[in-house]
Design an enzyme around this catalytic site. Structure first.
Site, PDB file in Angstrom:
ATOM      1  N   SER A  42      11.015  10.369   2.536  1.00 47.70           N
ATOM      2  CA  SER A  42      11.335   8.966   2.249  1.00 47.70           C
ATOM      3  C   SER A  42      10.879   8.315   1.449  1.00 47.70           C
ATOM      4  O   SER A  42      11.678   7.026   0.021  1.00 47.70           O
ATOM      5  CB  SER A  42      11.237   7.813   3.305  1.00 47.70           C
TER       6      SER A  42
ATOM      7  N   SER B 124      15.008   7.181   2.579  1.00 48.25           N
ATOM      8  CA  SER B 124      15.089   5.585   2.812  1.00 48.25           C
ATOM      9  C   SER B 124      14.365   5.078   1.879  1.00 48.25           C
ATOM     10  O   SER B 124      14.606   3.560   1.396  1.00 48.25           O
ATOM     11  CB  SER B 124      14.206   5.140   4.039  1.00 48.25           C
TER      12      SER B 124
ATOM     13  N   LYS C 175       7.984  -2.736   0.428  1.00 43.26           N
ATOM     14  CA  LYS C 175       9.636  -2.239   0.559  1.00 43.26           C
ATOM     15  C   LYS C 175      10.020  -3.297   1.972  1.00 43.26           C
ATOM     16  O   LYS C 175       9.060  -4.019   2.345  1.00 43.26           O
ATOM     17  CB  LYS C 175       9.028  -0.940   1.261  1.00 43.26           C
TER      18      LYS C 175
END
Lengths: 95, 311
Positions: B180, B156, B78
């Site tokens: 998330s 997210s 990420k």
């Protein structure tokens, strides 16, 4: 307590964030939503409840007050938009 | 033969150890998949050169008999994790051009275990969002479709979710402050876990809410999540809230036996107006647990309604 547009404008000025006048009502509304969250929390009775630092029993770590890292001036400044004589160079901000 | 990029971590690990495949082959399969999946907008900084070098090194380690669980397995990271020499922007224009001089502890742990980094994954800007529509790189598209429309992969960690679901990588790192990892994993049908706070070091991960942020794995199975989480966890002096507890062998704990376990279902999590289809999933889930020998107990978490305010 609620935030009106002039208070929102003042907060934006103190934070040095440029907010166009037409965006102020939305900003004031967001502030008021946040204050609403805080107000709802204040109704919870926390008398006699010990503050929780973690879900697992632990204390904040301590260590000897000694230098553990350093001598990396080049690495520290490598992302600076402007660096001079080993320092970050920034525009003058004090009026 | 199955396309190598569609394997999970456990299958790929076992194939590498048996000598049925090499990390270079696995990595090339993933790089081809990434190249063909631009439409998903999941990968935002590709690192094929790093991946190929790491794959070669991993193959050498495996040959030498020194192969930790993640050795040679291609994953995505990420964009919230700082990766040395590779742009790390938290999907924000503010960090445009930022190239960290250091590696986050979690990605370092994965690297030390021999994992191969394919690149950085899209996300909501600064991890604030739950639909991956606030990224400076643009929206991520869910690889699943019900009709012609583009669907959100959640957020997210939306890029991580889409990339794993579309078999662009074997697994990916995510981070979870208020859902998330868990929500996007659910949106794309993969496995994700937010570990107990303190298990994963937060050092080198761009902060959102420091007392809640945790990194975790996003994978194709529960076994894969156990394998990857064990590598990600560590006690780290650079994060004062990192748990100084031994990391258990999570994979060995997957006995599949939940007989006699008591499982609570909080009344507050059943929202008013929940669609019937979701109600049914809940009750089907409870039935499955009951069928496996667990005891289902209705419980109440009276402070649940304050969670969002505190968050």
């Amino acid at each position: 307590m609620s935030i009106d547009e002039s208070t929102a404008a003042r907060v934006a000025k103190l934070a040095r964030i440029k907010v166009e006048p037409e965006a102020l009502p939305a900003l004031a509304h967001e502030f008021n939503t946040i204050l609403g969250f805080i107000e709802q929390l204040s109704e919870v009775n926390v008398d006699g409840v010990e503050p929780m630092t973690s879900v697992t029993p632990q204390r904040l770590k301590r260590r000897e007050d000694v230098v553990t890292d350093g001598d990396q001036q080049g690495a520290v400044l490598s992302n600076a938009p402007d660096a001079r004589e080993g320092f970050f160079a920034v525009p003058k901000v004090v009026e | 033969m199955t396309e190598l990029n569609t394997l999970g971590l456990a299958e790929a690990r076992d194939a590498l150890r048996r000598g049925d495949a090499t990390s270079v082959e696995l990595t090339e399969a993933c790089l081809r998949a990434v190249e063909g999946a631009g439409a998903l907008n999941a990968f935002v900084h590709d690192t094929p050169d790093i991946a190929r070098d790491q794959a070669k090194a991993a193959d050498a380690r495996i040959k030498a008999g020194d192969a930790p669980a993640m050795c040679g397995l291609p994953i995505g990271i990420k964009d919230l994790f700082c990766t040395k020499g590779v742009p790390s922007q938290a999907a924000s224009g503010i960090l445009n051009g930022f190239v960290p001089e250091y590696e986050s502890t979690v990605s370092q742990n994965l690297q030390d275990a021999g994992a191969v980094m394919l690149g950085k994954l899209n996300m909501d800007e600064f991890a604030m969002g739950s639909s991956n529509e606030t990224s400076v790189y643009g929206n991520v598209i869910n690889p699943w479709k019900t009709d012609g429309r583009d669907l959100t992969p959640g957020g997210s960690s939306g890029g991580s979710a889409a990339a794993v679901a579309a078999d662009l990588c074997l697994a990916a790192t995510g981070t979870d402050t208020g859902g998330s990892i868990r929500q996007p994993a659910a949106f794309v049908g993969i496995t994700g876990i937010k570990p107990t706070y303190g298990r994963c070091s937060r050092w080198g991960i761009v902060a959102f809410a420091s007392s809640l942020d945790q990194a975790g794995p996003m994978t194709k199975s529960v076994r894969d999540a156990a394998i990857m989480l064990e590598t990600m966890c560590s006690h780290d002096p650079k994060d004062s809230t990192s748990a100084d507890l031994p990391v258990p062998d999570f994979e060995a704990m997957l006995t599949g036996d939940i007989k006699g376990k008591k499982i609570g279902i909080p009344a507050e999590y059943r929202m008013d107006g929940m669609p019937d289809a979701i109600e049914k999933l809940w009750s089907d889930g409870a039935d499955m647990l009951r069928g496996a020998g667990a005891e289902i107990v209705d419980i109440s978490l009276p402070h649940a309604k304050y969670a969002l305010d505190a968050y």
